[in-house]
Design an enzyme around this catalytic site. Structure first.
Site, PDB file in Angstrom:
ATOM      1  N   GLU A  33       0.831  -1.210   0.000  1.00  0.00           N
ATOM      2  CA  GLU A  33       0.000   0.000   0.000  1.00  0.00           C
ATOM      3  C   GLU A  33       0.861   1.254   0.000  1.00  0.00           C
ATOM      4  O   GLU A  33       0.440   2.300  -0.483  1.00  0.00           O
ATOM      5  CB  GLU A  33      -0.931   0.024   1.225  1.00  0.00           C
ATOM      6  N   LYS A  65     -14.066  -0.543  -3.878  1.00  0.00           N
ATOM      7  CA  LYS A  65     -15.139  -0.191  -2.941  1.00  0.00           C
ATOM      8  C   LYS A  65     -16.246   0.559  -3.681  1.00  0.00           C
ATOM      9  O   LYS A  65     -17.437   0.299  -3.483  1.00  0.00           O
ATOM     10  CB  LYS A  65     -14.602   0.695  -1.807  1.00  0.00           C
TER      11      LYS A  65
HETATM   12  O1  LIG Z   1      -9.238   0.740   9.732  1.00  0.00           O
HETATM   13  P1  LIG Z   1     -10.126   0.853   8.557  1.00  0.00           P
HETATM   14  O2  LIG Z   1     -10.547   2.259   8.290  1.00  0.00           O
HETATM   15  O3  LIG Z   1     -11.311  -0.064   8.682  1.00  0.00           O
HETATM   16  O4  LIG Z   1      -9.322   0.413   7.280  1.00  0.00           O
HETATM   17  C1  LIG Z   1      -8.790  -0.878   7.133  1.00  0.00           C
HETATM   18  C2  LIG Z   1      -7.843  -0.949   6.002  1.00  0.00           C
HETATM   19  O5  LIG Z   1      -8.484  -0.511   4.828  1.00  0.00           O
HETATM   20  C3  LIG Z   1      -7.630   0.339   4.070  1.00  0.00           C
HETATM   21  O6  LIG Z   1      -8.029   1.651   4.284  1.00  0.00           O
HETATM   22  C4  LIG Z   1      -7.712   0.062   2.621  1.00  0.00           C
HETATM   23  O7  LIG Z   1      -7.517  -1.281   2.366  1.00  0.00           O
HETATM   24  C5  LIG Z   1      -6.271   0.077   4.679  1.00  0.00           C
HETATM   25  O8  LIG Z   1      -5.374   1.091   4.426  1.00  0.00           O
HETATM   26  C6  LIG Z   1      -6.617  -0.096   6.110  1.00  0.00           C
HETATM   27  O9  LIG Z   1      -5.576  -0.677   6.817  1.00  0.00           O
END
Ligand SMILES: O=P(O)(O)OC[C@H]1O[C@](O)(CO)[C@@H](O)[C@@H]1O
Length: 452
Positions: A290, A425
């Site tokens: 990422e 998403k």
């Molecule tokens: O803690 P959240 O906002 O649920 O996000 C979980 C994960 O989803 C992401 O935003 C995208 O996959 C990651 O960067 C993050 O670790």
């Protein structure tokens, strides 16, 4: 105290002489820009001095919540995905007994991970398993809106309240989320759950040393003070005052950028020789994937568990396209001893190993593989970890975090955002007719009709 040791000699030998050193200026500038907060994504640098700034009072607060759940739960479900999940799992699996899921652990609650997929069977089987268990839930989501986690939490909250009653459920449900925003915060405020805040300036994949990782790790019975101490010592060992040549994170960032840019090595395989490190690699993959995979650039982070995968991926690694390099996590000293027994009949022909430690065989497998892969054109970076305990895992975590911050800056990307993750998403919400996505829903339906 010992430190993890980085050996890049079998990687730099694939580069022109002086190639690693030629990154010195860039790496030092990148390290300084993190320190001075002048790099891209500088509003996400809260992890940089996290280990040295965690107070004993904060550790005690986490430990006390952990103790409550340890006392009241046979099982704790950690609901989270990506950075809100992988760090805790990596540490718990690295330090735990490989078979605790079969034998149960009399001293500690079982930790189960969910909210990291949308598998209906997974959720059915989980909720069935929990039916006769006194269970608690940690709802971890920085945004508080991640579908996988929110969906799982809704199911588990209901089940926990049904099984334990609303009052008791309140004592065993914890939210770790944003200070004010998101559905997880709203639910916690309404229901009166204990909460911990994920600081605004710490991104999910850099959050393992916040309550996101520390609470589940403490509930599992591991020493979070020692974990933080290891990370703090690595923070010192990789500071701006440490010369390039002595700074393992600087050297790791330099050599992987050199392999990528000058030797066409586009894929890095994180390798371990201890199956319990599988999830360390999963955590590392998110951290680097990422952080660096954007703007059409970035090393692809992959992983293998050896020797297991030498019998599946070994062929490719030895003789496939020469676009890979390996980073090996090598554990110097195992926590247990198993000796090969002598066998009078020696039907399996293994008496030449009688009296030897299993780890001695594993180490020879590692050395033999290293020599073979280097001969086959695979640069090899080696990280030697003295042993698997909280302290050295803490060192390893901070080492990879700081090296990632430096490496992404050297690559010329913002290592602290992840805009690409939104694409799937958006499509999923459009397909599910989520309110607010009406235009996208219409567009995606038209596109599918045209493609049909
Ligand atoms: O803690 P959240 O906002 O649920 O996000 C979980 C994960 O989803 C992401 O935003 C995208 O996959 C990651 O960067 C993050 O670790």
């Amino acid at each position: 105290m010992k430190k993890i040791i980085l050996d890049i000699t079998k990687a730099s030998s694939f580069l022109k002489e002086g190639a690693v050193e030629s990154y010195k200026q860039q790496v030092n500038d990148a390290r300084r820009s993190l320190e001075e907060g002048t790099c891209p994504g500088n509003d996400f640098l809260g992890w940089l001095h996290l280990p040295s700034s965690v107070t004993p009072e904060f550790i005690n607060e986490i430990q006390s919540v952990a103790d409550t759940l340890r006392e009241k739960c046979e099982v704790v479900v950690v609901a989270g995905i990506g950075g809100s999940y992988l760090g805790a799992r990596a540490v718990i699996e690295a330090l735990g007994n490989s078979f605790s899921w079969l034998t149960g652990d009399k001293k500690n609650p079982m930790i189960v991970f969910a909210g990291n997929n949308i598998g209906e069977d997974y959720l059915y089987e989980l909720t069935e398993y929990l039916k006769d268990k006194k269970f608690g839930v940690i709802n971890i989501s920085k945004s508080g809106t991640t579908t996988e986690t929110a969906l799982t939490f809704r199911l588990l909250k209901k089940q926990c309240e049904t099984q334990r009653g609303k009052d008791e459920a309140r004592d065993v449900i914890v939210a770790i989320t944003d200070a004010v925003k998101g559905a997880a915060r709203a639910a916690a405020t309404k229901e009166g759950y204990k909460t911990f805040v994920i600081p605004d300036n710490v991104g999910g994949r850099f959050s393992v040393l916040t309550p996101v990782g520390l609470l589940p790790i403490a509930i599992a019975g591991f020493d979070i003070k020692a974990l933080i101490q290891g990370a703090a010592d690595m923070e010192n060992a990789t500071g701006t005052d440490v010369p390039f040549e002595e700074n393992p994170a600087a050297l790791y960032a330099a050599v992987r950028n050199a392999l990528y840019a000058q030797a066409g090595k586009k894929i890095e395989i994180m390798v371990n020789y201890q199956p319990k490190l599988h999830f360390m690699s999963e955590w590392w993959k998110q951290l680097y994937g990422e952080s660096e995979g954007k703007d059409g650039k970035g090393i692809f982070p992959a992983s293998c568990d050896f020797t297991t995968d030498l019998h599946s991926m070994g062929q490719w690694i030895q003789q496939g396209e020469r676009s890979i390099f390996e980073t090996v996590l090598s554990i110097e000293k195992t926590n247990h001893e198993v000796l090969f027994p002598n066998d009078e009949e020696n039907l399996d022909g293994l008496n030449f190993l009688a009296g030897k430690r299993v780890d001695e065989v594993n180490k020879m497998a590692e050395l033999g593989t290293r020599l073979a892969h280097v001969d086959g054109g695979v640069p090899n970076i080696r990280l030697s970890v003295p042993e698997l305990n909280e302290y050295y895992i803490g060192q390893l975590i901070y080492f990879f975090e700081i090296a990632c911050g430096i490496s992404g800056n050297v690559l010329g990307v913002n290592p602290f955002n992840q805009p690409g993750v939104e694409a799937y998403k958006k499509n999923m919400f459009a397909l599910l007719n989520k309110p607010g996505y009406e235009a996208e829903s219409k567009a995606i339906q038209e596109r599918l009709a045209a493609e049909a």
